[in-house]
Design an enzyme around this catalytic site. Structure first.
Site, PDB file in Angstrom:
ATOM      1  N   CYS A  77       0.853  -1.181   0.000  1.00 26.57           N
ATOM      2  CA  CYS A  77       0.000   0.000   0.000  1.00 26.57           C
ATOM      3  C   CYS A  77       0.892   1.235   0.000  1.00 26.57           C
ATOM      4  O   CYS A  77       2.011   1.205   0.461  1.00 26.57           O
ATOM      5  CB  CYS A  77      -0.897  -0.062   1.232  1.00 26.57           C
ATOM      6  N   CYS A  80       2.004   3.848   4.399  1.00 24.70           N
ATOM      7  CA  CYS A  80       3.069   3.814   5.399  1.00 24.70           C
ATOM      8  C   CYS A  80       4.399   3.423   4.761  1.00 24.70           C
ATOM      9  O   CYS A  80       4.446   2.509   3.943  1.00 24.70           O
ATOM     10  CB  CYS A  80       2.728   2.798   6.480  1.00 24.70           C
ATOM     11  N   GLN A 285      -7.113  19.223   9.248  1.00 27.05           N
ATOM     12  CA  GLN A 285      -5.934  18.389   9.513  1.00 27.05           C
ATOM     13  C   GLN A 285      -6.368  16.971   9.886  1.00 27.05           C
ATOM     14  O   GLN A 285      -7.260  16.796  10.716  1.00 27.05           O
ATOM     15  CB  GLN A 285      -5.129  18.988  10.669  1.00 27.05           C
ATOM     16  N   ASP A 383       1.506  29.128   5.990  1.00 24.01           N
ATOM     17  CA  ASP A 383       1.374  27.664   6.026  1.00 24.01           C
ATOM     18  C   ASP A 383       1.164  27.175   4.590  1.00 24.01           C
ATOM     19  O   ASP A 383       0.103  26.665   4.238  1.00 24.01           O
ATOM     20  CB  ASP A 383       0.179  27.280   6.923  1.00 24.01           C
ATOM     21  N   CYS A 410       5.325  21.975   5.458  1.00 23.45           N
ATOM     22  CA  CYS A 410       5.169  20.519   5.291  1.00 23.45           C
ATOM     23  C   CYS A 410       6.277  19.966   4.398  1.00 23.45           C
ATOM     24  O   CYS A 410       6.238  18.797   4.022  1.00 23.45           O
ATOM     25  CB  CYS A 410       3.796  20.179   4.735  1.00 23.45           C
TER      26      CYS A 410
HETATM   27  N1  SAH Z   1      -3.466  26.648   7.463  1.00 22.91           N
HETATM   28  C1  SAH Z   1      -4.476  25.679   7.117  1.00 22.91           C
HETATM   29  C2  SAH Z   1      -4.310  25.078   5.720  1.00 22.91           C
HETATM   30  C3  SAH Z   1      -2.938  24.757   5.267  1.00 22.91           C
HETATM   31  S1  SAH Z   1      -2.862  23.836   3.776  1.00 22.91           S
HETATM   32  C4  SAH Z   1      -4.574  24.611   8.178  1.00 22.91           C
HETATM   33  O1  SAH Z   1      -3.672  24.416   8.985  1.00 22.91           O
HETATM   34  O2  SAH Z   1      -5.589  23.919   8.229  1.00 22.91           O
HETATM   35  C5  SAH Z   1      -2.356  25.064   2.614  1.00 22.91           C
HETATM   36  C6  SAH Z   1      -3.493  25.923   2.115  1.00 22.91           C
HETATM   37  O3  SAH Z   1      -2.954  26.838   1.148  1.00 22.91           O
HETATM   38  C7  SAH Z   1      -4.590  25.159   1.389  1.00 22.91           C
HETATM   39  O4  SAH Z   1      -5.823  25.475   2.000  1.00 22.91           O
HETATM   40  C8  SAH Z   1      -4.535  25.704  -0.048  1.00 22.91           C
HETATM   41  O5  SAH Z   1      -5.799  25.789  -0.652  1.00 22.91           O
HETATM   42  C9  SAH Z   1      -3.929  27.065   0.141  1.00 22.91           C
HETATM   43  N2  SAH Z   1      -3.239  27.650  -1.025  1.00 22.91           N
HETATM   44  C10 SAH Z   1      -2.532  27.011  -1.980  1.00 22.91           C
HETATM   45  N3  SAH Z   1      -1.978  27.885  -2.828  1.00 22.91           N
HETATM   46  C11 SAH Z   1      -2.348  29.119  -2.426  1.00 22.91           C
HETATM   47  C12 SAH Z   1      -2.075  30.435  -2.900  1.00 22.91           C
HETATM   48  N4  SAH Z   1      -1.331  30.648  -3.983  1.00 22.91           N
HETATM   49  N5  SAH Z   1      -2.597  31.474  -2.222  1.00 22.91           N
HETATM   50  C13 SAH Z   1      -3.364  31.267  -1.110  1.00 22.91           C
HETATM   51  N6  SAH Z   1      -3.645  30.051  -0.614  1.00 22.91           N
HETATM   52  C14 SAH Z   1      -3.155  28.977  -1.265  1.00 22.91           C
END
Ligand code: SAH
Length: 452
Positions: A77, A80, A285, A383, A410
């Site tokens: 899979c 993991c 998340q 983020d 990430c």
């Molecule tokens: N901070 C949130 C989501 C993080 S994931 C949390 O912790 O739940 C990263 C996010 O960035 C996603 O929701 C994605 O849709 C957004 N994203 C991706 N590219 C982007 C861009 N160019 N401008 C603004 N947001 C963007």
């Protein structure tokens, strides 16, 4: 080196996607499911210019990090990659991955990298609150539910994913029995025929509410009442049953339209003391406990006293910023997906948060606009997805001149690259804490505190 050669190899390192690395002559050999210290006979599967890929034929000497994998499908899979290693060893690999990336690429002083925050012992397994399970028929006509194998669209059948809660396993079993009765309902990817594509399950860990969503090539399917009635009778935690309509010939899992066939349109969960609505399309998340710990660290790094203007870039449904809204003067969230922004506004309202506003748009462009409009943030949180920030966005952030930047990442490699740029602009890294949000898989998050 040629395909099908068998060579003896010592594993000396791990890649960022969890593969073992050995060296033979001048070649680097990647072997999945191995650990540093393994000596094994490896069959070469693919040869490229300086690297090749192999698989274990025989383990001659076992690494001290090895444990017997408890999942029968872990090597097939795609989920993991560290099942054959102790969790302790996995955390060391992940810590090193962050440490190496930020010190080598980012030129950050290694003493700034803190210990990795691993999952609690009881949460190394069954931590996921979401599963998207493809359904299909094997060559022999058997009903298969499971996960896609590495780099493929073949289903590795799996009756009990150890990353998912037990109730997901139970519902999946019932769902499979239903499909065994009516196998003609199963969607065929190649022919774009049939109806049922995925089973999609979500649970609010704190509230224990479960959503059962069936992804359908259409708006309904034969015998659906039989299935749904039995699920809602058997599982009192199921508070929402939804059909997600996806008629497109695509490998994107979810379509845009949702039809609620039982209960609520979304389920609720709690994170950092706030309530969040989880509709089928809302991002959340997958590991709530670890996400909460990560957000707490981000809050500590933001050093809020109550007077600050806080910008949360890439805010998704607003979770990080909202968890800090009561400790600052004003919160501005920015996110590119309009549906997520709608969720963020609802989340603010449901939690009685009135000092937050959310902007739908590209982070880079929205930041320029905010800067032009004279917004002077004290703290900026970012983020971003794996590709990280652009130099233009880093430039705009620097122009806005916040006291602190909190970078949730990430991907350690793009974090390293971006930190180097920040450091060229009079921002210095005060601390980085790696977090394991996805035990047993290759992913690793970190939070970084930058100070002007
Ligand atoms: N901070 C949130 C989501 C993080 S994931 C949390 O912790 O739940 C990263 C996010 O960035 C996603 O929701 C994605 O849709 C957004 N994203 C991706 N590219 C982007 C861009 N160019 N401008 C603004 N947001 C963007």
């Amino acid at each position: 080196m040629n395909k099908n050669d068998i060579i003896r190899l010592e594993i000396v390192d791990m890649t960022s996607d969890g593969s073992g690395v050995g060296k033979a002559d001048s070649m680097v050999v990647f072997v999945p499911d191995t650990a540093v210290g393994d000596i094994c006979d490896v069959r070469i599967l693919k040869v490229k210019k300086n690297v090749c890929y192999g698989k274990i034929e025989n383990i001659i000497e076992k690494s001290a990090d090895r444990v017997d994998p408890v999942c029968p499908v872990s090597s097939r899979c795609g989920g993991c990659v560290y099942r054959h290693m102790s969790y302790e060893a996995e955390l060391k690999v992940k810590h090193k991955k962050v440490f190496d990336a930020v010190t080598r690429i980012g030129k950050v002083d290694g003493s700034k990298v803190k210990e990795i925050i691993g999952a609690y012992d009881t949460q190394v397994d069954r931590y996921r609150n979401k599963a998207q399970i493809p359904v299909g028929l094997s060559k022999n006509g058997e009903v298969e539910l499971g996960f896609y194998s590495r780099h493929s669209h073949r289903i590795a059948p799996c009756d009990d994913c150890l990353l998912s809660p037990v109730i997901f396993t139970q519902i999946t079993k019932d769902f499979k029995e239903f499909l065994q009765k009516y196998p003609y309902l199963i969607y065929n990817e190649e022919k774009h025929s049939g109806k049922i594509r995925h089973l999609y399950l979500r649970i609010g860990e704190k509230t224990d509410e479960v959503m059962v969503c069936v992804v359908v090539n259409g708006k309904s399917f034969d015998h659906q009442d039989e299935l749904f009635n039995s699920i809602k009778e058997k599982y009192k935690q199921v508070k929402s049953i939804v059909i997600n309509v996806n008629k497109a010939k695509t490998n994107v899992i979810l379509g845009y339209e949702n039809i609620t066939v039982y209960g609520k349109e979304s389920i609720t969960d709690e994170l950092c003391g706030l309530k969040f609505e989880l509709s089928p399309l809302a991002f959340y998340q997958v590991n709530r406990t670890q996400a909460q710990r990560l957000y707490e660290k981000a809050k500590e790094y933001a050093q809020l006293s109550g007077d600050e203007v806080l910008i949360d870039l890439y805010c998704g449904t607003g979770t990080i910023g909202l968890s800090m809204a009561k400790s600052c003067k004003e919160l501005i969230g920015v996110e590119i997906i309009d549906k997520a922004i709608e969720n963020a506004k609802v989340n603010a309202k449901n939690n009685g948060i009135e000092n937050a506003r959310f902007i739908c748009g590209d982070a880079e462009k929205a930041a320029v606009e905010l800067e032009k409009n004279g917004i002077k943030p004290d703290v900026i949180i970012v983020d971003p997805p794996r590709k990280g920030l652009t130099p233009d966005l880093i430039n705009t952030i620097v122009q806005m001149n916040p006291q602190r930047v909190v970078y949730v990442s990430c991907d350690p490699a793009t974090l390293g690259r971006d930190l180097k740029l920040f450091e060229e602009f009079e921002y210095s890294v005060k601390e980085i804490t790696p977090f394991d949000l996805f035990p047993r898989t290759a992913h690793c998050e970190s939070v970084c505190w930058l100070s002007r």
